[in-house]
Design a protein around this motif. Structure first.
Motif, short mmCIF file in Angstrom:
data_model
loop_
_atom_site.label_atom_id
_atom_site.label_comp_id
_atom_site.label_asym_id
_atom_site.label_seq_id
_atom_site.Cartn_x
_atom_site.Cartn_y
_atom_site.Cartn_z
N MET A 45 0.86 -1.19 0.00
CA MET A 45 0.00 0.00 0.00
C MET A 45 0.88 1.23 0.00
N THR A 46 0.49 2.21 -0.81
CA THR A 46 1.19 3.49 -0.85
C THR A 46 0.17 4.62 -0.68
N PRO A 47 0.57 5.70 -0.05
CA PRO A 47 -0.38 6.79 0.19
C PRO A 47 -0.63 7.63 -1.06
N VAL A 48 -1.83 8.22 -1.12
CA VAL A 48 -2.19 9.15 -2.18
C VAL A 48 -2.56 10.47 -1.52
N PRO A 49 -1.70 11.48 -1.64
CA PRO A 49 -2.04 12.80 -1.09
C PRO A 49 -2.75 13.65 -2.14
N VAL A 50 -3.32 14.76 -1.71
CA VAL A 50 -3.87 15.73 -2.66
C VAL A 50 -2.68 16.51 -3.21
N VAL A 51 -2.52 16.53 -4.53
CA VAL A 51 -1.39 17.25 -5.12
C VAL A 51 -1.84 18.41 -6.01
N LEU A 52 -3.12 18.44 -6.36
CA LEU A 52 -3.63 19.52 -7.20
C LEU A 52 -4.88 20.14 -6.57
N LYS A 53 -5.04 21.42 -6.72
CA LYS A 53 -6.22 22.11 -6.21
C LYS A 53 -7.48 21.65 -6.92
N LYS A 54 -7.35 21.18 -8.16
CA LYS A 54 -8.50 20.72 -8.93
C LYS A 54 -9.23 19.55 -8.25
N CYS A 55 -8.53 18.80 -7.43
CA CYS A 55 -9.13 17.63 -6.78
C CYS A 55 -10.34 18.02 -5.93
N VAL A 56 -10.35 19.25 -5.44
CA VAL A 56 -11.42 19.73 -4.57
C VAL A 56 -12.74 19.89 -5.35
N MET A 57 -12.66 20.00 -6.69
CA MET A 57 -13.90 20.12 -7.49
C MET A 57 -14.84 18.95 -7.22
N CYS A 58 -14.31 17.76 -7.22
CA CYS A 58 -15.14 16.57 -7.01
C CYS A 58 -15.12 16.09 -5.56
N HIS A 59 -14.13 16.54 -4.81
CA HIS A 59 -13.97 16.10 -3.42
C HIS A 59 -13.82 17.34 -2.53
N PRO A 60 -14.91 18.05 -2.25
CA PRO A 60 -14.79 19.29 -1.46
C PRO A 60 -14.18 19.07 -0.07
N HIS A 61 -14.34 17.89 0.50
CA HIS A 61 -13.79 17.62 1.82
C HIS A 61 -12.26 17.56 1.83
N TYR A 62 -11.64 17.51 0.66
CA TYR A 62 -10.17 17.53 0.58
C TYR A 62 -9.61 18.92 0.92
N ALA A 63 -10.43 19.94 0.85
CA ALA A 63 -9.98 21.30 1.11
C ALA A 63 -9.44 21.46 2.53
N ASP A 64 -9.94 20.65 3.45
CA ASP A 64 -9.54 20.74 4.86
C ASP A 64 -8.38 19.80 5.21
N VAL A 65 -7.92 19.03 4.24
CA VAL A 65 -6.85 18.06 4.51
C VAL A 65 -5.51 18.78 4.60
N LYS A 66 -4.75 18.42 5.62
CA LYS A 66 -3.42 19.00 5.80
C LYS A 66 -2.52 18.61 4.62
N GLU A 67 -1.71 19.54 4.16
CA GLU A 67 -0.84 19.32 3.01
C GLU A 67 0.04 18.08 3.24
N GLY A 68 0.05 17.20 2.25
CA GLY A 68 0.86 15.98 2.31
C GLY A 68 0.18 14.81 2.98
N ALA A 69 -0.94 15.05 3.66
CA ALA A 69 -1.65 13.96 4.34
C ALA A 69 -2.33 13.07 3.30
N PRO A 70 -2.33 11.77 3.51
CA PRO A 70 -2.98 10.88 2.53
C PRO A 70 -4.49 10.95 2.61
N ILE A 71 -5.12 11.06 1.45
CA ILE A 71 -6.58 11.03 1.36
C ILE A 71 -7.03 9.67 0.81
N GLY A 72 -6.06 8.91 0.32
CA GLY A 72 -6.34 7.60 -0.24
C GLY A 72 -5.07 6.77 -0.27
N ALA A 73 -5.21 5.59 -0.85
CA ALA A 73 -4.07 4.69 -0.99
C ALA A 73 -4.27 3.84 -2.24
#
Length: 180
Positions: free
Chosen positions: A144-172
């Protein structure tokens, strides 16, 4: 007396031969119980790292170049379709899972103990989790490897990613590869 000596010598020789055959026949079993060869495991780890780089680069490129609004085909969905095509061809299994508690699709959650424990470890800051398993008598590497938010565009479909700390994994990404 000579016949007894020859017979006794023959028995000793046969015992030594039988013992050496038995010991050599048992040696591979001991190796098999020790797990797959270290070199094969290392090759498989290297393959996971390569696949991880390729898949994540593809998702970022697709998002950057082709996702411009909520109606565009999401890169995560493209990755899931790609994973399915790769598995269907018999190469390996890969799947995307959510670590936020708000999955985009209900299938994208940790499904077994390895995934659940790995999710905890990735959320705790670990950058890679693995386990060697036996499936139908063959060794496999689950990783398993982590998937962090790397682009601001991700928030378009996943608004809850806006509150995620930079570098924190939102998926794997979860991989299952045969160790060969």
């Amino acid at each position: 007396m000579l016949k007894v000596g020859i017979a006794l010598s023959t028995v000793v020789i046969l015992s030594v031969v039988a013992t050496s055959v038995f010991v050599s026949a048992e040696a591979p079993k001991d190796k098999k119980q020790a797990g797959p060869p270290k070199a094969a495991v290392e090759r498989t780890r290297k393959q996971v790292k390569m696949l991880d780089d390729i898949y994540k680069t593809a998702v970022v490129l697709i998002t950057d170049k082709y996702v411009n609004d909520e109606d565009d085909f999401p890169a995560g969905s493209a990755a899931i379709a790609l994973f399915g095509a790769v598995e269907k061809k018999g190469w390996h299994k890969a799947r995307l899972i959510d670590l936020t508690g708000e999955p985009y699709e209900s299938d994208n959650v940790a499904q077994d103990d390895f995934e659940k424990q790995g999710a905890k470890q990735l959320k705790g800051g670990k950058g890679y989790v693995e386990q060697i398993v036996d499936k139908d008598g063959k060794p496999y590497l689950r990783a398993m490897t982590p998937v962090p938010v790397v682009l601001k565009k991700c928030v378009m479909c996943h608004p809850h990613y806006a509150d995620v700390k930079e570098g924190a994994p939102i998926g794997a990404v979860v991989y299952t590869l045969p160790i060969e």
